[in-house]
Write a protein that holds these residues in place. Structure first.
Motif, PDB file in Angstrom:
ATOM      1  N   THR A 104       6.560  52.526  34.815  1.00 15.22           N
ATOM      2  CA  THR A 104       7.136  53.870  34.811  1.00 15.22           C
ATOM      3  C   THR A 104       8.544  53.871  34.222  1.00 15.22           C
ATOM      4  OG1 THR A 104       7.795  53.601  37.132  1.00 15.22           O
ATOM      5  CG2 THR A 104       5.749  54.774  36.720  1.00 15.22           C
ATOM      6  N   THR A 105       9.281  52.756  34.394  1.00 18.09           N
ATOM      7  CA  THR A 105      10.612  52.664  33.797  1.00 18.09           C
ATOM      8  C   THR A 105      10.517  52.647  32.274  1.00 18.09           C
ATOM      9  OG1 THR A 105      11.487  51.482  35.715  1.00 18.09           O
ATOM     10  CG2 THR A 105      12.734  51.285  33.672  1.00 18.09           C
ATOM     11  N   VAL A 106       9.621  51.820  31.739  1.00 20.54           N
ATOM     12  CA  VAL A 106       9.438  51.724  30.282  1.00 20.54           C
ATOM     13  C   VAL A 106       8.978  53.076  29.726  1.00 20.54           C
ATOM     14  CG1 VAL A 106       8.009  50.681  28.463  1.00 20.54           C
ATOM     15  CG2 VAL A 106       9.058  49.226  30.211  1.00 20.54           C
ATOM     16  N   ARG A 107       8.001  53.706  30.383  1.00 19.77           N
ATOM     17  CA  ARG A 107       7.517  55.003  29.911  1.00 19.77           C
ATOM     18  C   ARG A 107       8.639  56.044  29.938  1.00 19.77           C
ATOM     19  NH1 ARG A 107       3.921  56.366  33.581  1.00 19.77           N
ATOM     20  NH2 ARG A 107       2.221  55.223  32.611  1.00 19.77           N
ATOM     21  N   GLY A 108       9.422  56.041  31.014  1.00 15.34           N
ATOM     22  CA  GLY A 108      10.517  57.002  31.120  1.00 15.34           C
ATOM     23  C   GLY A 108      11.540  56.830  30.015  1.00 15.34           C
ATOM     24  N   LEU A 109      11.916  55.576  29.729  1.00 11.80           N
ATOM     25  CA  LEU A 109      12.884  55.314  28.660  1.00 11.80           C
ATOM     26  C   LEU A 109      12.312  55.690  27.292  1.00 11.80           C
ATOM     27  CD1 LEU A 109      14.234  51.887  29.949  1.00 11.80           C
ATOM     28  CD2 LEU A 109      15.575  53.982  29.726  1.00 11.80           C
TER      29      LEU A 109
ATOM     30  N   GLU B  93       5.692  49.220  16.804  1.00  7.95           N
ATOM     31  CA  GLU B  93       6.264  48.791  15.515  1.00  7.95           C
ATOM     32  C   GLU B  93       7.601  48.079  15.721  1.00  7.95           C
ATOM     33  OE1 GLU B  93       7.741  50.957  11.446  1.00  7.95           O
ATOM     34  OE2 GLU B  93       5.976  51.798  12.471  1.00  7.95           O
ATOM     35  N   LEU B  94       8.424  48.561  16.669  1.00 10.29           N
ATOM     36  CA  LEU B  94       9.744  47.967  16.911  1.00 10.29           C
ATOM     37  C   LEU B  94       9.666  46.600  17.594  1.00 10.29           C
ATOM     38  CD1 LEU B  94      11.601  51.176  18.175  1.00 10.29           C
ATOM     39  CD2 LEU B  94      12.162  49.894  16.098  1.00 10.29           C
ATOM     40  N   THR B  95       8.616  46.411  18.394  1.00 18.27           N
ATOM     41  CA  THR B  95       8.548  45.197  19.217  1.00 18.27           C
ATOM     42  C   THR B  95       7.542  44.173  18.727  1.00 18.27           C
ATOM     43  OG1 THR B  95       6.876  46.201  20.652  1.00 18.27           O
ATOM     44  CG2 THR B  95       9.199  46.426  21.320  1.00 18.27           C
ATOM     45  N   GLY B  96       6.571  44.622  17.933  1.00 23.29           N
ATOM     46  CA  GLY B  96       5.500  43.708  17.537  1.00 23.29           C
ATOM     47  C   GLY B  96       4.478  43.521  18.653  1.00 23.29           C
ATOM     48  N   ILE B  97       4.511  44.369  19.661  1.00 25.77           N
ATOM     49  CA  ILE B  97       3.548  44.316  20.761  1.00 25.77           C
ATOM     50  C   ILE B  97       2.474  45.371  20.470  1.00 25.77           C
ATOM     51  CG2 ILE B  97       3.237  44.621  23.263  1.00 25.77           C
ATOM     52  CD1 ILE B  97       6.300  44.036  23.524  1.00 25.77           C
ATOM     53  N   SER B  98       1.207  44.999  20.676  1.00 26.51           N
ATOM     54  CA  SER B  98       0.126  45.932  20.338  1.00 26.51           C
ATOM     55  C   SER B  98       0.191  47.201  21.191  1.00 26.51           C
ATOM     56  CB  SER B  98      -1.237  45.256  20.529  1.00 26.51           C
ATOM     57  OG  SER B  98      -1.525  45.125  21.917  1.00 26.51           O
ATOM     58  N   ARG B  99      -0.365  48.285  20.638  1.00 26.87           N
ATOM     59  CA  ARG B  99      -0.394  49.552  21.366  1.00 26.87           C
ATOM     60  C   ARG B  99      -1.179  49.416  22.670  1.00 26.87           C
ATOM     61  NH1 ARG B  99      -1.744  53.926  16.551  1.00 26.87           N
ATOM     62  NH2 ARG B  99      -0.361  53.011  15.009  1.00 26.87           N
ATOM     63  N   GLY B 100      -2.273  48.682  22.602  1.00 30.50           N
ATOM     64  CA  GLY B 100      -3.105  48.477  23.787  1.00 30.50           C
ATOM     65  C   GLY B 100      -2.327  47.783  24.900  1.00 30.50           C
ATOM     66  N   MET B 101      -1.564  46.745  24.521  1.00 25.44           N
ATOM     67  CA  MET B 101      -0.762  46.021  25.521  1.00 25.44           C
ATOM     68  C   MET B 101       0.330  46.919  26.081  1.00 25.44           C
ATOM     69  SD  MET B 101      -0.081  43.468  27.371  1.00 25.44           S
ATOM     70  CE  MET B 101      -0.944  42.016  26.785  1.00 25.44           C
ATOM     71  N   LEU B 102       0.967  47.716  25.224  1.00 27.05           N
ATOM     72  CA  LEU B 102       2.010  48.634  25.698  1.00 27.05           C
ATOM     73  C   LEU B 102       1.434  49.656  26.682  1.00 27.05           C
ATOM     74  CD1 LEU B 102       4.007  49.237  22.404  1.00 27.05           C
ATOM     75  CD2 LEU B 102       4.836  48.098  24.452  1.00 27.05           C
TER      76      LEU B 102
ATOM     77  N   ASN C 123       0.908  51.488  32.284  1.00 27.79           N
ATOM     78  CA  ASN C 123      -0.011  51.911  33.339  1.00 27.79           C
ATOM     79  C   ASN C 123      -0.202  50.854  34.419  1.00 27.79           C
ATOM     80  OD1 ASN C 123      -0.920  54.640  32.473  1.00 27.79           O
ATOM     81  ND2 ASN C 123      -1.458  53.503  30.626  1.00 27.79           N
ATOM     82  N   ALA C 124       0.663  49.831  34.408  1.00 24.28           N
ATOM     83  CA  ALA C 124       0.656  48.781  35.438  1.00 24.28           C
ATOM     84  C   ALA C 124      -0.687  48.074  35.530  1.00 24.28           C
ATOM     85  CB  ALA C 124       1.059  49.365  36.790  1.00 24.28           C
ATOM     86  N   GLN C 125      -1.323  47.862  34.372  1.00 21.62           N
ATOM     87  CA  GLN C 125      -2.614  47.195  34.365  1.00 21.62           C
ATOM     88  C   GLN C 125      -2.504  45.731  33.982  1.00 21.62           C
ATOM     89  OE1 GLN C 125      -4.698  49.731  31.614  1.00 21.62           O
ATOM     90  NE2 GLN C 125      -5.293  51.188  33.221  1.00 21.62           N
ATOM     91  N   THR C 126      -1.253  45.274  33.769  1.00 23.41           N
ATOM     92  CA  THR C 126      -1.052  43.872  33.426  1.00 23.41           C
ATOM     93  C   THR C 126       0.364  43.448  33.808  1.00 23.41           C
ATOM     94  OG1 THR C 126      -1.173  42.230  31.645  1.00 23.41           O
ATOM     95  CG2 THR C 126      -0.234  44.352  31.069  1.00 23.41           C
ATOM     96  N   ALA C 127       0.499  42.173  34.111  1.00 25.68           N
ATOM     97  CA  ALA C 127       1.832  41.602  34.277  1.00 25.68           C
ATOM     98  C   ALA C 127       2.298  41.180  32.894  1.00 25.68           C
ATOM     99  CB  ALA C 127       1.782  40.405  35.212  1.00 25.68           C
ATOM    100  N   THR C 128       3.585  41.102  32.698  1.00 24.49           N
ATOM    101  CA  THR C 128       4.084  40.760  31.368  1.00 24.49           C
ATOM    102  C   THR C 128       5.183  39.713  31.449  1.00 24.49           C
ATOM    103  OG1 THR C 128       4.901  41.719  29.311  1.00 24.49           O
ATOM    104  CG2 THR C 128       5.780  42.640  31.335  1.00 24.49           C
ATOM    105  N   SER C 129       5.384  39.018  30.350  1.00 22.96           N
ATOM    106  CA  SER C 129       6.364  37.923  30.324  1.00 22.96           C
ATOM    107  C   SER C 129       7.775  38.465  30.147  1.00 22.96           C
ATOM    108  CB  SER C 129       6.046  36.976  29.165  1.00 22.96           C
ATOM    109  OG  SER C 129       6.301  37.628  27.927  1.00 22.96           O
ATOM    110  N   LEU C 130       8.751  37.617  30.459  1.00 26.43           N
ATOM    111  CA  LEU C 130      10.146  37.989  30.249  1.00 26.43           C
ATOM    112  C   LEU C 130      10.443  38.210  28.770  1.00 26.43           C
ATOM    113  CD1 LEU C 130      12.084  35.764  32.810  1.00 26.43           C
ATOM    114  CD2 LEU C 130      11.886  38.247  32.812  1.00 26.43           C
ATOM    115  N   ASP C 131       9.803  37.444  27.904  1.00 21.35           N
ATOM    116  CA  ASP C 131      10.009  37.612  26.466  1.00 21.35           C
ATOM    117  C   ASP C 131       9.569  39.009  26.036  1.00 21.35           C
ATOM    118  OD1 ASP C 131      10.494  36.674  23.664  1.00 21.35           O
ATOM    119  OD2 ASP C 131       8.329  37.061  23.530  1.00 21.35           O
TER     120      ASP C 131
END
Length: 198
Positions: free
Chosen positions: A16-21, A34-43, A48-56
């Motif tokens: 919710t923090t990422v979505r809000g920002l 496009e800015l992060t190189g992270i896929s849309r699906g992963m974002l 939606n809190a469906q995955t844990a994510t790395s610090l990187d």
């Protein structure tokens, strides 16, 4: 901005923090991808809190959203507040020596427990004040002058106090107003009581 959800654990909070920002900056998931190189699906899964994510990954998200990594966690696991607010003019008027003629004492906070830690008063004195009570109490007292001018006694010494002046002293030494020099007089008086030995 969307308020982060604290009820569903860290993943929901981050999502919710990422979505809000992202929404605050009017960015789409495609823009952030496009800015992060992270896929849309992963974002989408992160938001939606469906995955844990790395610090990187979080670091890349923070950079893309223009915030520090610590900003993403700023309000996570912060204790619930419990502040006591007293609106202007709503302090409880209390009766103390001298209140019958030209003295008013407004208590600005009320202890909510078995031990009284401090008492903050807003004290008003007018030229009708004739009786100058002497006080003694445990702890330390702090006075801050807001308006007017007063001569204040503590033990054998007297002090002239005007707006912006402060005085700190032991409460168990006799003290109180000696002379009202310029009325009306308004000052804050905060009494800090000693904590009981455990």
């Amino acid at each position: 901005m969307i308020e982060p959800d604290l009820s569903g654990g860290l993943e929901r909070y981050i999502g919710t923090t990422v979505r809000g920002l992202r929404l605050k900056q009017e960015l789409t998931i495609a823009d952030v991808s496009e800015l992060t190189g992270i896929s849309r699906g992963m974002l989408s899964k992160i938001e939606n809190a469906q995955t844990a994510t790395s610090l990187d990954t979080l670091s890349r998200l923070a950079r893309a959203l223009g915030v520090s990594l610590t900003t993403l966690f700023r309000n996570y696991d912060v204790p619930d507040g419990g502040a006591q607010m007293v609106k202007r003019g709503e302090g409880m008027e209390v009766v103390r020596r001298g209140t019958k003629r030209g003295h008013t004492y407004h208590l600005l906070a009320y202890d909510q427990g078995p031990t009284k830690l401090f008492e903050p008063f807003l004290i008003t004195m007018t030229d009708e004040s004739e009786v100058f009570p002497t006080f003694e109490h445990p702890g330390t007292e702090f006075i801050y002058m807001l308006e007017g001018k007063i001569e204040y006694r503590h033990g054998q010494n007297t002090y002239i106090l005007g707006p912006g002046d402060s005085l700190t002293f032991r409460g168990d030494v006799p003290h109180g107003p000696e002379k009202l020099i310029k009325c009306p007089i308004h000052f804050l008086s905060i009494i800090i009581y000693p904590t009981p030995d455990k």
